[in-house]
Design a protein around this motif. Structure first.
Motif, PDB file in Angstrom:
ATOM      1  N   ASN A  35       0.858  -1.183  -0.171  1.00 28.98           N
ATOM      2  CA  ASN A  35      -0.044  -0.100  -0.043  1.00 28.98           C
ATOM      3  C   ASN A  35       0.838   1.157   0.150  1.00 28.98           C
ATOM      4  N   THR A  36       0.199   2.183  -0.361  1.00 34.41           N
ATOM      5  CA  THR A  36       0.944   3.483  -0.334  1.00 34.41           C
ATOM      6  C   THR A  36       0.083   4.603   0.334  1.00 34.41           C
ATOM      7  N   ASP A  37       0.567   5.695   1.092  1.00 37.78           N
ATOM      8  CA  ASP A  37      -0.350   6.540   1.642  1.00 37.78           C
ATOM      9  C   ASP A  37      -0.402   7.690   0.725  1.00 37.78           C
ATOM     10  N   GLY A  38      -1.490   8.436   1.222  1.00 40.57           N
ATOM     11  CA  GLY A  38      -1.735   9.821   0.303  1.00 40.57           C
ATOM     12  C   GLY A  38      -3.340   9.979   0.523  1.00 40.57           C
ATOM     13  N   PHE A 173       1.520  -9.100   5.298  1.00 34.00           N
ATOM     14  CA  PHE A 173       1.500  -9.881   6.558  1.00 34.00           C
ATOM     15  C   PHE A 173       0.141  -9.995   7.256  1.00 34.00           C
ATOM     16  N   SER A 174      -0.978  -9.491   6.545  1.00 34.67           N
ATOM     17  CA  SER A 174      -2.298  -9.732   6.958  1.00 34.67           C
ATOM     18  C   SER A 174      -3.158 -10.842   6.400  1.00 34.67           C
ATOM     19  N   TYR A 175      -3.537 -12.052   6.931  1.00 41.38           N
ATOM     20  CA  TYR A 175      -3.715 -13.171   6.620  1.00 41.38           C
ATOM     21  C   TYR A 175      -5.242 -13.587   6.921  1.00 41.38           C
ATOM     22  N   GLY A 176      -6.005 -12.914   7.813  1.00 42.77           N
ATOM     23  CA  GLY A 176      -7.202 -13.284   8.415  1.00 42.77           C
ATOM     24  C   GLY A 176      -8.395 -13.038   7.360  1.00 42.77           C
ATOM     25  N   HIS A 272      -6.368  -2.588   9.168  1.00 36.55           N
ATOM     26  CA  HIS A 272      -5.433  -2.078   7.884  1.00 36.55           C
ATOM     27  C   HIS A 272      -5.033  -0.517   8.202  1.00 36.55           C
ATOM     28  N   HIS A 273      -6.074   0.004   8.740  1.00 41.16           N
ATOM     29  CA  HIS A 273      -5.805   1.588   8.726  1.00 41.16           C
ATOM     30  C   HIS A 273      -5.078   1.784  10.274  1.00 41.16           C
ATOM     31  N   VAL A 274      -5.690   1.043  11.124  1.00 47.06           N
ATOM     32  CA  VAL A 274      -5.279   1.414  12.748  1.00 47.06           C
ATOM     33  C   VAL A 274      -3.981   0.795  12.868  1.00 47.06           C
ATOM     34  N   LEU A 275      -3.568  -0.383  12.399  1.00 51.44           N
ATOM     35  CA  LEU A 275      -2.297  -1.285  12.738  1.00 51.44           C
ATOM     36  C   LEU A 275      -1.455  -1.354  11.760  1.00 51.44           C
ATOM     37  N   ASP A 276      -1.944  -1.894  10.379  1.00 52.37           N
ATOM     38  CA  ASP A 276      -0.791  -2.450   9.444  1.00 52.37           C
ATOM     39  C   ASP A 276      -0.181  -1.377   8.965  1.00 52.37           C
ATOM     40  N   LEU A 277      -0.898  -0.305   8.503  1.00 53.80           N
ATOM     41  CA  LEU A 277       0.000   0.883   7.860  1.00 53.80           C
ATOM     42  C   LEU A 277       0.913   1.473   8.855  1.00 53.80           C
ATOM     43  N   TRP A 278       0.369   1.475  10.301  1.00 55.27           N
ATOM     44  CA  TRP A 278       1.305   2.174  11.107  1.00 55.27           C
ATOM     45  C   TRP A 278       2.355   1.430  11.286  1.00 55.27           C
ATOM     46  N   VAL A 279       2.315  -0.038  11.612  1.00 53.90           N
ATOM     47  CA  VAL A 279       3.406  -0.815  11.559  1.00 53.90           C
ATOM     48  C   VAL A 279       4.282  -0.669  10.605  1.00 53.90           C
ATOM     49  N   GLU A 280       3.885  -0.708   9.420  1.00 50.73           N
ATOM     50  CA  GLU A 280       4.653  -0.489   8.312  1.00 50.73           C
ATOM     51  C   GLU A 280       5.811   0.676   8.374  1.00 50.73           C
ATOM     52  N   TRP A 281       5.016   1.803   9.016  1.00 47.03           N
ATOM     53  CA  TRP A 281       5.698   2.997   9.039  1.00 47.03           C
ATOM     54  C   TRP A 281       6.690   2.910  10.335  1.00 47.03           C
ATOM     55  N   TRP A 282       6.132   2.353  11.288  1.00 44.44           N
ATOM     56  CA  TRP A 282       7.053   2.348  12.576  1.00 44.44           C
ATOM     57  C   TRP A 282       8.385   1.804  12.237  1.00 44.44           C
ATOM     58  N   ARG A 283       8.168   0.624  11.512  1.00 46.42           N
ATOM     59  CA  ARG A 283       9.496  -0.400  11.525  1.00 46.42           C
ATOM     60  C   ARG A 283      10.282   0.118  10.418  1.00 46.42           C
ATOM     61  N   SER A 490       9.656 -11.446   0.131  1.00 47.91           N
ATOM     62  CA  SER A 490      10.057 -11.300   1.495  1.00 47.91           C
ATOM     63  C   SER A 490       9.300 -12.089   2.437  1.00 47.91           C
ATOM     64  N   PRO A 491       9.589 -12.865   3.462  1.00 45.56           N
ATOM     65  CA  PRO A 491       8.939 -13.766   4.186  1.00 45.56           C
ATOM     66  C   PRO A 491       7.692 -13.038   5.003  1.00 45.56           C
ATOM     67  N   VAL A 492       7.847 -11.886   5.546  1.00 48.28           N
ATOM     68  CA  VAL A 492       6.674 -11.372   6.295  1.00 48.28           C
ATOM     69  C   VAL A 492       6.833  -9.878   5.617  1.00 48.28           C
ATOM     70  N   ARG A 493       5.912  -9.647   4.615  1.00 50.21           N
ATOM     71  CA  ARG A 493       6.007  -8.495   3.727  1.00 50.21           C
ATOM     72  C   ARG A 493       5.438  -7.390   4.499  1.00 50.21           C
TER      73      ARG A 493
END
Length: 493
Positions: A35-38, A173-176, A272-283, A490-493
């Motif tokens: 994903n990309t932000d914008g 990394f989202s599988y559910g 996706h908005h609360v966690l996933d995008l934030w984790v991607e930015w944080w790491r 990547s194993p955990v994209r």
């Protein structure tokens, strides 16, 4: 399903397709690519004159991450409603109206035509969900919202349309509850990530009462990032506002009803908005070392190279969750030392073996291969095993006086289902123990059928050998399946 433009006039055949035919007619979904932000731009529809309308939607969503789709409801065609009906389980519990799958199918063409007309004219009204409870492995009860069959059909059709948009946005990394992805894909990614990356600390996180804590205001804002079709948004609003019926009493409910067909997708959009995008930015911007994450619905595991990164991440994550009305479960969320060097590091400090953590039904343990290499060992969570055995014992009591072949066929199906999930490499011993306990319960049940029973262990051995499948590995090693699936990504994209 070759719709063209915005006007749909499909003809439902008098002889409706079976499930296999419906499955073959389904749209293909491409793999998620991040994903990309914008800031989203207004106005973008799929356009006319394409061979596959949803394919066009998917392509636009993939190419333009800021596109907002203004015309989606016309993709909820009569043909798509037919496929949604056949995709439902015939044994699904009825909702508040008491209509079963078979009842609705008595006049399926007329029922679906009426539903289609009401949806597109704006006269559709969602029914409240029927409250039901199912036991959890820890003995507590999990509340479910069982929607009416007609609502299930419509939700399933709308989710298929929205998946064409969101499957291009969701991160790897989202599988559910995503098309083409299952819990074993998440388990494989986690094992490979811990074994191949520099993971020394693991955060086992659980969101408290996630489905009932979803903030509907934030959810609508997140949906509007991509969806500009007000008719679709009104449909989702009707489902959320329908409420819950419990013992004849209506209540408004909160969040998204767990058990509804649309809830998994709405929950995925929210996280996706609360966690996933934030984790991607944080790491990428805050972490000093490597960070991995695997999420399945509201359960997720994070791995860290450095303890300081893990502690800082946990503190930031609590603040992030609180901003959107969520909270990490204080008892189920743990930060533990886990990884290839965990055992040696803890031994040097005079501590015991590394702690374990549970994820998707498996206890994950720091282990070694026969040649001495580090390996994430996975065994069935003990309380899950006990809960399954209690269910088998109770069902055997109710089937006590059925013929042995009928009991055997049912128990064989139970064991095949258990092995289909739990028979992973390294867990055959636990699967065999489950089979042995099932045999023991069956033996006791057969002996209780009569005071003059002739069932002894010699005869029981012949019975269980005849009917019960042997324990065996039914899954490849995580790295083998994961490499075949990702093909070098990547194993955990």
């Amino acid at each position: 399903m070759n719709e063209r433009g915005k006007s749909d006039g499909p003809v439902v055949p008098a002889n409706l397709p079976n499930k296999a035919a419906a499955a073959k007619a389904g749209e293909e979904r491409g793999p998620a690519k991040g994903n990309t932000d914008g800031k989203p731009r207004p106005g973008r529809s799929a356009g006319p004159g394409v061979s596959s309308a949803l394919g066009r939607v998917r392509e636009v969503a993939r190419r333009d991450k800021d596109a907002r789709f203004t015309a989606l409801l016309h993709h909820v065609s009569l043909e798509r409603l037919v496929m949604a009906y056949w995709a439902l389980s015939p044994k699904a519990a009825p909702g508040v109206d008491g209509v079963t799958w078979a009842d609705y199918g008595q006049d399926l063409v007329a029922n679906l035509r009426d539903l289609h007309e009401r949806v597109h004219s704006g006269r559709y009204r969602a029914r409240p969900s029927r409250r039901a409870y199912i036991p959890k492995a820890d003995g507590r009860l999990r509340p479910l919202g069982i929607t009416a069959l007609e609502d299930k059909i419509l939700q399933r059709a709308v989710v298929e349309v929205l998946n064409a948009v969101y499957e291009t946005d969701f991160l790897g990394f989202s599988y559910g509850f995503r098309p083409g992805r299952g819990p074993h894909d998440a388990l494989d990614a986690l094992a490979v990530g811990i074994e191949r990356k520099k993971v020394n600390w693991v955060l086992d996180a659980d969101i408290r009462d996630f489905f009932t804590s979803v903030d509907r205001g934030w959810l609508e804002r997140f949906l509007r990032h991509r969806i500009a079709d007000e008719r679709v948004l009104r449909l989702i609003g009707k489902w959320l506002a329908a409420g819950v019926m419990e013992e004849g009493v209506w209540s408004e409910g909160a969040g998204t009803p767990q058990g509804a067909s649309a809830s998994p997708l709405l929950a995925s959009v929210y996280l996706h908005h609360v966690l996933d995008l934030w984790v991607e930015w944080w790491r990428r911007h805050r972490a000093r070392g490597e960070v991995i994450i695997v999420r399945f619905a509201d359960d997720f595991i994070c791995g860290f190279q450095h303890q300081r990164d893990a502690q800082r991440f946990l503190a930031d994550l609590r603040q992030r969750m609180a901003r959107f009305g969520l909270e990490l479960h204080p008892e189920k969320t743990r930060l533990i030392e886990f990884g290839r060097f965990a055992a040696a590091n803890r031994a040097a400090r005079g501590l015991g073996k590394p702690e374990t953590f549970g994820f998707l039904g498996f206890t994950h343990i720091c282990g070694k291969t026969r040649s001495g290499w580090f390996q994430v060992k996975r065994v069935t969570i003990a309380k899950r095993l006990r809960a399954a055995l209690r269910q088998v014992k109770g069902q055997l009591r109710s089937r006590m006086h059925l013929p042995i072949p009928e009991q055997g066929r049912w128990l064989a199906s139970v064991l095949r289902g258990h092995m289909a999930y739990y028979a992973v490499p390294g867990n055959v011993q636990a699967v065999a123990a489950f089979r042995d306990e099932v045999t023991r319960h069956w033996f006791k049940t057969l002996r209780r059928r009569s005071q003059r029973t002739t069932v002894n262990w010699a005869r029981m051995s012949r019975i269980e050998a005849r009917w019960l499948p042997r324990a065996r590995v039914m899954h490849p090693h995580p790295n083998v399946r994961f490499d075949a699936r990702t093909q070098g990504r990547s194993p955990v994209r």
